[in-house]
Write an enzyme that holds these catalytic residues in place. Structure first.
Site, mmCIF file in Angstrom:
data_model
loop_
_atom_site.group_PDB
_atom_site.id
_atom_site.type_symbol
_atom_site.label_atom_id
_atom_site.label_comp_id
_atom_site.label_asym_id
_atom_site.label_seq_id
_atom_site.Cartn_x
_atom_site.Cartn_y
_atom_site.Cartn_z
ATOM 1 N N ARG A 50 0.586 -0.946 0.077
ATOM 2 C CA ARG A 50 0.249 -0.045 -0.012
ATOM 3 C C ARG A 50 0.827 1.031 -0.066
ATOM 4 N NH1 ARG A 50 -4.471 0.525 4.628
ATOM 5 N NH2 ARG A 50 -2.973 1.077 5.806
ATOM 6 N N LYS A 149 -2.505 7.169 0.601
ATOM 7 C CA LYS A 149 -2.717 7.034 2.015
ATOM 8 C C LYS A 149 -1.428 8.459 2.333
ATOM 9 C CE LYS A 149 -2.110 5.032 6.570
ATOM 10 N NZ LYS A 149 -3.065 4.640 8.022
ATOM 11 N N GLU A 182 -15.934 6.020 5.755
ATOM 12 C CA GLU A 182 -15.135 5.457 6.880
ATOM 13 C C GLU A 182 -14.863 6.084 7.834
ATOM 14 O OE1 GLU A 182 -11.282 5.148 5.387
ATOM 15 O OE2 GLU A 182 -11.755 6.841 4.226
HETATM 16 N N1 PLP Z 1 -9.468 4.689 6.746
HETATM 17 C C1 PLP Z 1 -8.084 5.446 7.272
HETATM 18 C C2 PLP Z 1 -8.639 7.076 6.894
HETATM 19 C C3 PLP Z 1 -7.474 5.584 8.354
HETATM 20 O O1 PLP Z 1 -6.753 6.313 7.946
HETATM 21 C C4 PLP Z 1 -7.023 3.906 9.110
HETATM 22 C C5 PLP Z 1 -6.116 4.077 8.934
HETATM 23 O O2 PLP Z 1 -5.234 4.783 9.432
HETATM 24 C C6 PLP Z 1 -7.895 3.383 8.283
HETATM 25 C C7 PLP Z 1 -9.147 3.477 7.540
HETATM 26 C C8 PLP Z 1 -7.025 2.042 8.468
HETATM 27 O O3 PLP Z 1 -6.204 1.328 7.249
HETATM 28 P P1 PLP Z 1 -5.499 -0.315 8.549
HETATM 29 O O4 PLP Z 1 -6.330 -1.101 9.142
HETATM 30 O O5 PLP Z 1 -4.476 -0.436 7.485
HETATM 31 O O6 PLP Z 1 -4.437 -0.179 9.506
#
Ligand code: PLP
Length: 287
Positions: A50, A149, A182
């Site tokens: 990612r 991200k 989310e």
């Molecule tokens: N959505 C957002 C906006 C996030 O910042 C994060 C994690 O920081 C997630 C979802 C969850 O991602 P992960 O399960 O890979 O930590």
């Protein structure tokens, strides 16, 4: 703690980047957070993939190959005598004169910040979180690929500020057309009549690594799963709700916008999935 900064480990006080770093000036960069359990980084390849894709989305070439990243991250744990930790990786565009043009920066800045982490305290997991739907919307995918991200988290920060103002633990963001997407740092799941629902990736979410593990566990546990469009009313009428991310794993949600979800307590399927998640972590990390 020893911080990795561009080719070497330095003391925290020496871990400083230039005011000309485009990460600082424009939020131009990407990041990733990985969790270590008993010395093993959980789903590291997925996190690194990612990170690489996020960087590619911004035209930043990730320095180092994947095996070199593995070595570097495990070295970060070893140097800091850490077994249970969160490791934050940041890759910014780098240092260069003021101006948006990426060509102004010759090479990316790389920072790895580890910290000891033994998991969230048990109380929030036992009591469950409150969430509030924020007025700020999730950046639409037409504006920014949600899979990136990036170091620019302003919407999410505004959602978090609003949530705190409403005495909630996490802010949920809607898409421009009013669907749940989310949380500010988490993915969302609802349970209704023993079926699991989560906003579809196409709605413009960051596809969490934890979300993916939960999807796999739902299949293994024969819990029907729907990646779909969900409205706030689906949240208010859910039997159970939970959030996922790397650090908190699975967090039950017991109230949304002041309304009780189900009976206002963490639900049995949420608890079951969290136990399954922890078992999966133990299995993959050889604990
Ligand atoms: N959505 C957002 C906006 C996030 O910042 C994060 C994690 O920081 C997630 C979802 C969850 O991602 P992960 O399960 O890979 O930590």
């Amino acid at each position: 703690m020893r911080i990795y900064l561009n080719h070497r480990f330095v003391a925290e006080t020496k871990a400083v980047v230039s005011v000309f770093d485009h990460g600082f000036l424009y939020g131009d960069g990407v990041f990733e957070t990985v969790r270590a359990y008993e010395g093993r980084l959980f789903r590291l390849d997925e996190h690194l993939t990612r990170l690489k894709e996020s960087a590619r989305g911004l035209n930043i070439t990730l320095p180092r190959t994947l095996p070199a990243w593995h070595r570097l991250l495990y070295q970060t744990l070893a140097i800091n005598h850490l077994k249970n930790a969160l490791v934050r990786i940041t890759v910014s565009r780098g240092t260069g004169p003021i101006g948006l043009d990426p060509a102004l920066c010759r090479k990316p800045t790389l920072v790895i910040i580890p910290r000891a982490f033994n998991g969230c305290p048990e109380t929030p997991h036992r009591k469950g979180w409150k969430v509030a739907i924020a007025s700020v919307r999730r950046t639409p995918s037409q504006a920014l690929n949600p899979r990136i991200k990036s170091m620019n988290f302003l919407n999410n920060i505004l959602a978090k500020i609003q949530a705190k103002g409403n005495h909630a633990d996490e802010g949920l963001m809607l898409s421009l057309d009013g669907y749940l997407t989310e949380g500010s740092v988490s993915n969302l799941f609802l349970i209704k009549r023993r079926r699991l629902y989560t906003p579809a990736a196409g709605l413009g979410i960051l596809e969490g690594i934890t979300r993916q593990v939960v999807i796999e566990l739902a299949k293994e546990n024969r819990i029907p799963l729907h990646e779909t469009r969900l409205r706030p009313s689906d949240l208010y009428k859910a039997d159970e709700c939970f959030l996922t991310n790397t650090s908190m794993e699975i967090m039950p949600v017991v109230k949304a916008d002041g309304m009780k979800i189900g009976d206002g307590k963490p639900g049995p399927i949420t608890r079951h999935l969290h136990e399954a998640y922890r078992a999966q972590v133990r299995f993959e990390c050889g604990i």
